[in-house]
Design an enzyme around this catalytic site. Sequence first.
Site, PDB file in Angstrom:
ATOM      1  N   ASP A  70     -12.271 -10.534  -0.563  1.00  0.00           N
ATOM      2  CA  ASP A  70     -13.591 -10.353   0.237  1.00  0.00           C
ATOM      3  C   ASP A  70     -14.473  -9.403  -0.512  1.00  0.00           C
ATOM      4  OD1 ASP A  70     -12.634  -8.080   1.229  1.00  0.00           O
ATOM      5  OD2 ASP A  70     -12.410  -8.550   3.153  1.00  0.00           O
ATOM      6  N   ASN A  84       2.137  -5.296  -3.030  1.00  0.00           N
ATOM      7  CA  ASN A  84       0.793  -5.394  -2.832  1.00  0.00           C
ATOM      8  C   ASN A  84      -0.205  -4.160  -2.573  1.00  0.00           C
ATOM      9  OD1 ASN A  84      -1.213  -7.576  -2.259  1.00  0.00           O
ATOM     10  ND2 ASN A  84      -1.181  -6.881  -0.107  1.00  0.00           N
ATOM     11  N   GLU A  87       0.698  -1.286  -0.040  1.00  0.00           N
ATOM     12  CA  GLU A  87      -0.080   0.135  -0.020  1.00  0.00           C
ATOM     13  C   GLU A  87       0.929   1.279  -0.045  1.00  0.00           C
ATOM     14  OE1 GLU A  87      -2.894  -0.268   3.207  1.00  0.00           O
ATOM     15  OE2 GLU A  87      -3.891  -2.005   2.273  1.00  0.00           O
ATOM     16  N   GLU A 122      -6.040 -10.937  -1.053  1.00  0.00           N
ATOM     17  CA  GLU A 122      -6.907 -10.742   0.234  1.00  0.00           C
ATOM     18  C   GLU A 122      -8.386 -10.471  -0.090  1.00  0.00           C
ATOM     19  OE1 GLU A 122      -5.765  -7.138   2.299  1.00  0.00           O
ATOM     20  OE2 GLU A 122      -3.471  -7.681   1.811  1.00  0.00           O
ATOM     21  N   HIS A 161     -10.430  -6.132  -2.114  1.00  0.00           N
ATOM     22  CA  HIS A 161     -11.385  -5.930  -1.174  1.00  0.00           C
ATOM     23  C   HIS A 161     -12.674  -4.953  -1.586  1.00  0.00           C
ATOM     24  CE1 HIS A 161      -8.876  -7.223   2.165  1.00  0.00           C
ATOM     25  NE2 HIS A 161      -8.026  -6.547   1.761  1.00  0.00           N
TER      26      HIS A 161
HETATM   27  C1  XIL Z   1      -6.255  -6.002   8.362  1.00  0.00           C
HETATM   28  C2  XIL Z   1      -6.652  -6.940   9.179  1.00  0.00           C
HETATM   29  O1  XIL Z   1      -7.605  -7.972   8.514  1.00  0.00           O
HETATM   30  C3  XIL Z   1      -7.340  -6.461  10.590  1.00  0.00           C
HETATM   31  O2  XIL Z   1      -7.417  -7.607  11.447  1.00  0.00           O
HETATM   32  C4  XIL Z   1      -6.436  -5.422  11.220  1.00  0.00           C
HETATM   33  O3  XIL Z   1      -6.880  -4.924  12.422  1.00  0.00           O
HETATM   34  C5  XIL Z   1      -6.090  -4.345  10.304  1.00  0.00           C
HETATM   35  O4  XIL Z   1      -5.404  -5.192   8.821  1.00  0.00           O
HETATM   36  N1  XIL Z   1      -4.877  -4.486   3.564  1.00  0.00           N
HETATM   37  C6  XIL Z   1      -3.814  -5.555   4.150  1.00  0.00           C
HETATM   38  C7  XIL Z   1      -3.985  -6.290   5.386  1.00  0.00           C
HETATM   39  O5  XIL Z   1      -2.907  -5.294   3.574  1.00  0.00           O
HETATM   40  O6  XIL Z   1      -3.002  -6.332   6.188  1.00  0.00           O
HETATM   41  C8  XIL Z   1      -5.288  -5.448   6.262  1.00  0.00           C
HETATM   42  O7  XIL Z   1      -5.617  -6.490   7.133  1.00  0.00           O
HETATM   43  C9  XIL Z   1      -6.680  -5.139   5.335  1.00  0.00           C
HETATM   44  C10 XIL Z   1      -6.252  -4.237   4.280  1.00  0.00           C
END
Ligand code: XIL
Length: 262
Positions: free
Chosen positions: A198, A131, A89, A196, A168
């Site tokens: 969802d 990422n 990020e 990741e 996401h």
């Molecule tokens: C999130 C986790 O799922 C949570 O438990 C934590 O509180 C915050 O981080 N991008 C990412 C992940 O790269 O590491 C993040 O994970 C979600 C967004």
Amino acid sequence: VTAENEMKWDTVEPSRGNFNFGPGDQIANQAASHGQKLRGHTLVWHSQLPGWVQSISDANTLRSVMNNHITQTMAHYRGKVYAWDVVNEAFADGSTQHRPPVFQNVLGNGFIEEAFRTARSADGSAKLCYNDYNIEDWNAAKTQGVYSMVRDFKSRGVPIDCVGFQGHFGSGGPPSSFQTTLSNFAALGVDVQITELDIAGAPTTGYTNAVRACMNVSRCTGITVWGVRDTDSWRASSTPLLFDGNGNKKPAYFAVLSALGG
Ligand code: XIL
């Protein structure tokens, strides 16, 4: 398998030079004993970054702290982690530029390159990934910023092996250009992965489209969902995962299975 929090800087190096690999090791051992491949998440990220790092304003100090963190963590997990999110990020939302704090402000534009070079020296076998989120839409400025960086790295021989698209998504699922984005990045000579995934409400169409986009690109080498049961999700109120709070398979589970070819 990806550790959701246990390999982040605030857990791994809560104070300078004091490394705590216990929580990450539990996950690594569980993965190893089940024959599961482990992604390392993440080495250089502005979030879940301890205050002692955030407050460094001297470039030489931050450079040596960053490189030491990468080197020690990758050395510890060498042979156990097959791919690392070296930088997470780093690009600002809605922009082609890096986000400011703290690495960019103190070290300048070259910090990502430096992190990847350090990572290659620390573990010559692990795949090194960039990422990020909101880089799935080919027409988004942020996507173009990351694409330009990867193209530049490949043209100058800066080590980078893969790009992770967090995935996401809102209830509409991936943008319609997602597969185009994946294939354009792959054409630069990197693997691509959905790291990741969802989707709000776990719609079957959105999950199907995400999986198909990856399956249709030969260098798309992984799809990881960001959690198992809805109740454990960081977006629990959106029920975005494949299993409900009781561990029951949801319609999205069967949609994914079918998109994977059954
Ligand atoms: C999130 C986790 O799922 C949570 O438990 C934590 O509180 C915050 O981080 N991008 C990412 C992940 O790269 O590491 C993040 O994970 C979600 C967004």
